[in-house]
Design a protein around this motif. Structure first.
Motif, PDB file in Angstrom:
ATOM      1  N   MET A 118       0.846  -1.198   0.000  1.00  0.00           N
ATOM      2  CA  MET A 118       0.000   0.000   0.000  1.00  0.00           C
ATOM      3  C   MET A 118       0.880   1.246   0.000  1.00  0.00           C
ATOM      4  N   ARG A 119       0.359   2.316  -0.591  1.00  0.00           N
ATOM      5  CA  ARG A 119       1.072   3.585  -0.662  1.00  0.00           C
ATOM      6  C   ARG A 119       0.164   4.731  -0.251  1.00  0.00           C
ATOM      7  N   ILE A 120       0.757   5.696   0.430  1.00  0.00           N
ATOM      8  CA  ILE A 120       0.095   6.963   0.727  1.00  0.00           C
ATOM      9  C   ILE A 120       0.781   8.016  -0.127  1.00  0.00           C
ATOM     10  N   ILE A 121      -0.004   8.758  -0.902  1.00  0.00           N
ATOM     11  CA  ILE A 121       0.554   9.781  -1.787  1.00  0.00           C
ATOM     12  C   ILE A 121       0.180  11.152  -1.264  1.00  0.00           C
ATOM     13  N   PHE A 122       1.181  11.931  -0.874  1.00  0.00           N
ATOM     14  CA  PHE A 122       0.960  13.323  -0.493  1.00  0.00           C
ATOM     15  C   PHE A 122       0.908  14.127  -1.785  1.00  0.00           C
ATOM     16  N   SER A 123      -0.287  14.628  -2.119  1.00  0.00           N
ATOM     17  CA  SER A 123      -0.546  15.218  -3.424  1.00  0.00           C
ATOM     18  C   SER A 123      -0.838  16.715  -3.275  1.00  0.00           C
ATOM     19  N   ARG A 124       0.079  17.547  -3.792  1.00  0.00           N
ATOM     20  CA  ARG A 124      -0.056  19.001  -3.645  1.00  0.00           C
ATOM     21  C   ARG A 124      -1.021  19.546  -4.692  1.00  0.00           C
ATOM     22  N   LYS A 125      -2.033  20.291  -4.246  1.00  0.00           N
ATOM     23  CA  LYS A 125      -3.046  20.821  -5.154  1.00  0.00           C
ATOM     24  C   LYS A 125      -3.481  22.225  -4.729  1.00  0.00           C
ATOM     25  N   GLY A 126      -4.050  22.971  -5.689  1.00  0.00           N
ATOM     26  CA  GLY A 126      -4.643  24.264  -5.389  1.00  0.00           C
ATOM     27  C   GLY A 126      -3.689  25.435  -5.498  1.00  0.00           C
ATOM     28  N   PHE A 127      -4.189  26.593  -5.152  1.00  0.00           N
ATOM     29  CA  PHE A 127      -3.458  27.851  -5.229  1.00  0.00           C
ATOM     30  C   PHE A 127      -2.152  27.788  -4.435  1.00  0.00           C
ATOM     31  N   ASP A 128      -1.132  28.485  -4.967  1.00  0.00           N
ATOM     32  CA  ASP A 128       0.058  28.821  -4.196  1.00  0.00           C
ATOM     33  C   ASP A 128       0.641  30.085  -4.827  1.00  0.00           C
ATOM     34  N   SER A 129       1.839  30.465  -4.435  1.00  0.00           N
ATOM     35  CA  SER A 129       2.401  31.715  -4.929  1.00  0.00           C
ATOM     36  C   SER A 129       2.656  31.684  -6.438  1.00  0.00           C
ATOM     37  N   ALA A 130       2.899  30.492  -6.994  1.00  0.00           N
ATOM     38  CA  ALA A 130       3.156  30.370  -8.434  1.00  0.00           C
ATOM     39  C   ALA A 130       1.873  30.167  -9.225  1.00  0.00           C
ATOM     40  N   ALA A 131       1.013  29.292  -8.762  1.00  0.00           N
ATOM     41  CA  ALA A 131      -0.245  28.984  -9.457  1.00  0.00           C
ATOM     42  C   ALA A 131      -1.398  29.640  -8.705  1.00  0.00           C
ATOM     43  N   GLY A 132      -1.822  30.794  -9.191  1.00  0.00           N
ATOM     44  CA  GLY A 132      -2.909  31.511  -8.532  1.00  0.00           C
ATOM     45  C   GLY A 132      -2.455  32.794  -7.874  1.00  0.00           C
ATOM     46  N   GLY A 133      -1.232  32.773  -7.353  1.00  0.00           N
ATOM     47  CA  GLY A 133      -0.685  34.006  -6.785  1.00  0.00           C
ATOM     48  C   GLY A 133      -0.873  34.179  -5.301  1.00  0.00           C
ATOM     49  N   GLY A 134      -1.423  33.189  -4.616  1.00  0.00           N
ATOM     50  CA  GLY A 134      -1.623  33.315  -3.172  1.00  0.00           C
ATOM     51  C   GLY A 134      -2.111  32.013  -2.582  1.00  0.00           C
ATOM     52  N   ALA A 135      -2.428  32.057  -1.308  1.00  0.00           N
ATOM     53  CA  ALA A 135      -2.899  30.855  -0.616  1.00  0.00           C
ATOM     54  C   ALA A 135      -4.408  30.718  -0.727  1.00  0.00           C
ATOM     55  N   SER A 136      -4.896  29.483  -0.672  1.00  0.00           N
ATOM     56  CA  SER A 136      -6.336  29.243  -0.573  1.00  0.00           C
ATOM     57  C   SER A 136      -6.810  29.706   0.804  1.00  0.00           C
ATOM     58  N   PRO A 137      -8.067  30.103   0.908  1.00  0.00           N
ATOM     59  CA  PRO A 137      -8.555  30.645   2.182  1.00  0.00           C
ATOM     60  C   PRO A 137      -9.153  29.586   3.100  1.00  0.00           C
ATOM     61  N   ILE A 138      -9.251  29.949   4.360  1.00  0.00           N
ATOM     62  CA  ILE A 138     -10.055  29.199   5.327  1.00  0.00           C
ATOM     63  C   ILE A 138     -11.248  30.087   5.639  1.00  0.00           C
ATOM     64  N   ILE A 139     -12.444  29.634   5.265  1.00  0.00           N
ATOM     65  CA  ILE A 139     -13.661  30.443   5.366  1.00  0.00           C
ATOM     66  C   ILE A 139     -14.617  29.791   6.348  1.00  0.00           C
ATOM     67  N   ASP A 140     -14.995  30.551   7.375  1.00  0.00           N
ATOM     68  CA  ASP A 140     -15.890  30.031   8.418  1.00  0.00           C
ATOM     69  C   ASP A 140     -15.367  28.713   8.989  1.00  0.00           C
ATOM     70  N   GLY A 141     -14.055  28.660   9.175  1.00  0.00           N
ATOM     71  CA  GLY A 141     -13.447  27.485   9.776  1.00  0.00           C
ATOM     72  C   GLY A 141     -13.240  26.309   8.858  1.00  0.00           C
ATOM     73  N   ARG A 142     -13.518  26.478   7.556  1.00  0.00           N
ATOM     74  CA  ARG A 142     -13.389  25.376   6.602  1.00  0.00           C
ATOM     75  C   ARG A 142     -12.345  25.704   5.545  1.00  0.00           C
ATOM     76  N   PRO A 143     -11.376  24.795   5.292  1.00  0.00           N
ATOM     77  CA  PRO A 143     -10.401  25.041   4.229  1.00  0.00           C
ATOM     78  C   PRO A 143     -11.069  24.935   2.864  1.00  0.00           C
ATOM     79  N   VAL A 144     -10.898  25.973   2.038  1.00  0.00           N
ATOM     80  CA  VAL A 144     -11.512  26.018   0.709  1.00  0.00           C
ATOM     81  C   VAL A 144     -10.385  26.024  -0.321  1.00  0.00           C
TER      82      VAL A 144
END
Length: 244
Positions: free
Chosen positions: A1-27
């Motif tokens: 079995m394998r666990i894959i740590f998979s990087r996804k979503g906005f960052d400084s290069a793709a999108g220009g910033g971090a994804s938000p945490i809205i009302d306590g939920r990571p979006v």
């Protein structure tokens, strides 16, 4: 079995910033589309969040690369291709393995950017988009998956299985150490040098159970075999993601 740590979503290069945490939920904000998409940020209810996180460089009317896709029935679709897919194939990723999706997020109150886990996919099927049945492809097109809408590379695949997004920004799902730069992780005790692809250099494995994660790359594979400790850790992570 394998666990894959998979990087996804906005960052400084793709999108220009971090994804938000809205009302306590990571979006997790999908990255901008590379050309194959039928989904705009506003279609996902993420128009304002994308504009804010990108400081106006991305509009709610822009098309996004909506991937991974999570559905109300508890299923998930995730596409991969190119060098990242070659790496997954070379690492032997297959049915029964689990993707743990993480990304860059920013706290609501402190504004501190950090890496955190926001979802998972327990793999039950791999669809080879170059050779799959027309009916299978049509179904994926109807769901609007960008990798089904147009081939991104010759080795384009879609992974399918059970999956959910986290309903809360639980401290347990945070990877970055307190007050640390995003790339400095509080690693699970079972994860040691030689057990995570792209992280072979000794200087990345620091004292005190810390790991300096690589800045580039999307898929980091940890072969765990039949070991109980990583399976217990994964079970706790999935339970925390699924906790309402």
């Amino acid at each position: 079995m394998r666990i894959i740590f998979s990087r996804k979503g906005f960052d400084s290069a793709a999108g220009g910033g971090a994804s938000p945490i809205i009302d306590g939920r990571p979006v997790s904000l999908p990255i901008p589309s590379g050309g194959w998409s039928c989904t705009r940020y506003r279609d996902l209810g993420l128009g304002e969040a994308a504009e804010t996180a990108s400081r106006g460089r991305i509009s709610r009317e822009d098309f996004c690369h909506h991937d991974p896709m999570f559905f109300d029935d508890g299923s998930c679709l995730f596409g991969q291709c190119g060098a990242a897919q070659t790496h997954l194939a070379n690492q032997g990723v297959g049915i029964g393995d689990v993707f743990v999706f993480f990304g860059l997020f920013r706290e609501e109150e402190t504004g501190e950017p950090h890496h955190r886990i926001f979802g998972y996919l327990e793999l039950c099927e791999i669809v080879d988009l170059q050779h799959c049945d027309d009916g299978v492809r049509s179904s994926l097109v109807e769901q609007g998956h960008p990798h089904a809408l147009g081939m991104h590379a010759k080795n384009d695949v879609i992974y399918r299985g059970r999956g959910r997004m986290a309903a809360s920004a639980s401290p347990m799902l945070r990877l970055t150490v307190p007050d640390g730069p995003p790339s400095l992780w509080r690693r699970p005790a079972w994860l040691r040098r030689g057990g995570l692809s792209y992280h072979d250099r000794a200087e990345r494995w620091l004292r005190g159970g810390k790991l300096r994660s690589v800045a580039r790359g999307q898929e980091f594979v940890a072969p765990i075999g039949k070991r109980r400790e990583p399976r217990d850790w994964l079970s706790r992570v999935i339970n925390e993601i699924e906790r309402e």
